[in-house]
Design a protein around this motif. Structure first.
Motif, short mmCIF file in Angstrom:
data_model
loop_
_atom_site.label_atom_id
_atom_site.label_comp_id
_atom_site.label_asym_id
_atom_site.label_seq_id
_atom_site.Cartn_x
_atom_site.Cartn_y
_atom_site.Cartn_z
N GLN A 1 46.94 45.27 -20.90
CA GLN A 1 45.59 45.10 -21.86
C GLN A 1 45.53 43.72 -22.72
N GLU A 2 47.00 43.64 -23.13
CA GLU A 2 47.44 42.34 -23.78
C GLU A 2 47.37 41.14 -22.90
N LYS A 3 47.53 41.23 -21.63
CA LYS A 3 47.59 40.26 -20.70
C LYS A 3 46.21 40.04 -20.37
N ALA A 4 45.29 41.10 -20.18
CA ALA A 4 44.02 40.76 -19.97
C ALA A 4 43.04 40.22 -20.92
N GLU A 5 43.34 40.47 -22.07
CA GLU A 5 42.72 39.73 -23.25
C GLU A 5 43.03 38.21 -23.36
N ASN A 6 43.90 37.80 -22.55
CA ASN A 6 44.13 36.06 -22.32
C ASN A 6 43.75 35.73 -21.11
N VAL A 7 43.18 36.66 -20.19
CA VAL A 7 42.73 36.06 -19.02
C VAL A 7 41.38 35.11 -19.22
N THR A 8 40.96 34.32 -18.56
CA THR A 8 39.75 33.30 -18.78
C THR A 8 39.06 33.42 -17.25
N ALA A 9 37.93 33.18 -17.38
CA ALA A 9 36.99 33.02 -16.08
C ALA A 9 35.68 32.15 -16.62
N ASP A 10 35.56 31.25 -15.51
CA ASP A 10 34.27 30.19 -15.78
C ASP A 10 33.07 30.78 -14.89
N GLY A 11 31.92 30.51 -15.42
CA GLY A 11 30.72 30.69 -14.66
C GLY A 11 29.83 29.51 -14.70
N VAL A 12 29.39 29.08 -13.61
CA VAL A 12 28.48 27.75 -13.54
C VAL A 12 27.14 28.27 -12.98
N ALA A 13 26.09 27.63 -13.30
CA ALA A 13 24.76 27.81 -12.83
C ALA A 13 24.07 26.49 -12.92
N GLY A 14 23.01 26.37 -12.33
CA GLY A 14 22.02 25.14 -12.22
C GLY A 14 23.11 24.12 -11.41
N VAL B 1 29.94 28.31 -18.61
CA VAL B 1 30.51 29.16 -19.59
C VAL B 1 31.87 29.75 -19.20
N THR B 2 32.80 29.89 -20.48
CA THR B 2 33.94 30.37 -20.21
C THR B 2 34.22 31.65 -20.93
N LEU B 3 34.40 32.67 -20.49
CA LEU B 3 34.79 34.08 -20.99
C LEU B 3 36.06 34.45 -21.00
N GLY C 1 39.26 37.47 -21.75
CA GLY C 1 39.46 38.83 -22.03
C GLY C 1 38.51 39.73 -21.76
N LYS C 2 38.08 40.55 -23.08
CA LYS C 2 36.98 41.55 -23.24
C LYS C 2 35.73 41.09 -23.10
N GLY C 3 35.36 39.69 -22.51
CA GLY C 3 34.13 39.13 -22.76
C GLY C 3 33.73 38.15 -23.70
N GLU C 4 34.66 37.67 -24.60
CA GLU C 4 34.36 36.90 -25.47
C GLU C 4 34.07 35.56 -24.89
N LEU C 5 32.88 34.98 -25.37
CA LEU C 5 32.47 33.63 -25.03
C LEU C 5 33.06 32.67 -25.67
N VAL C 6 33.97 31.73 -24.89
CA VAL C 6 34.84 30.88 -25.69
C VAL C 6 34.35 29.48 -25.58
#
Length: 110
Positions: free
Chosen positions: A25-38, A44-46, A48-53
């Motif tokens: 869970q602690e590791k998952a909170e530090n994972v990031t993912a980028d989303g791109v559109a258009g 956007v970069t999210l 861990g648990k979906g926090e928009l950073v």
């Protein structure tokens, strides 16, 4: 007394599994993912648990107002996440209210 030894082993394994779940869970909170559109005009970069950073909107889409709109979207997302967490917590309390304290200290893994 073999039964007590087996129970002790099961309890030790459960504790180890709980520790591994906590670590995951602690590791998952530090994972990031980028989303791109258009075609990359909105990113956007999210975390861990979906926090928009991070959020960026190509100025060509918005003119000089892009930064203000980015900040407003981040704030709206944070507000929605907070409200969602509160509603999920209420729903869990309602769902477990009939257990009468059978699970003291139990925390959901999310």
């Amino acid at each position: 007394m073999k039964g007590l030894g087996d129970m002790s082993k099961i309890m030790r394994q459960a504790q180890e599994m709980q520790a591994k779940m906590q670590e995951a869970q602690e590791k998952a909170e530090n994972v990031t993912a980028d989303g791109v559109a258009g075609g990359g005009m909105v990113r956007v970069t999210l975390k861990g648990k979906g926090e928009l950073v991070d959020l960026s909107i190509d100025p060509a889409l918005m003119g000089d107002e892009a930064e203000i709109i980015e900040d407003l979207i981040k704030a709206a997302h944070a507000d929605a996440r907070k409200r969602l967490d509160e509603e999920l917590e209420k729903a869990m309390q309602e769902a477990t209210s009939g257990l009468g304290g059978m699970l003291p200290g139990f925390k959901m893994p999310f």
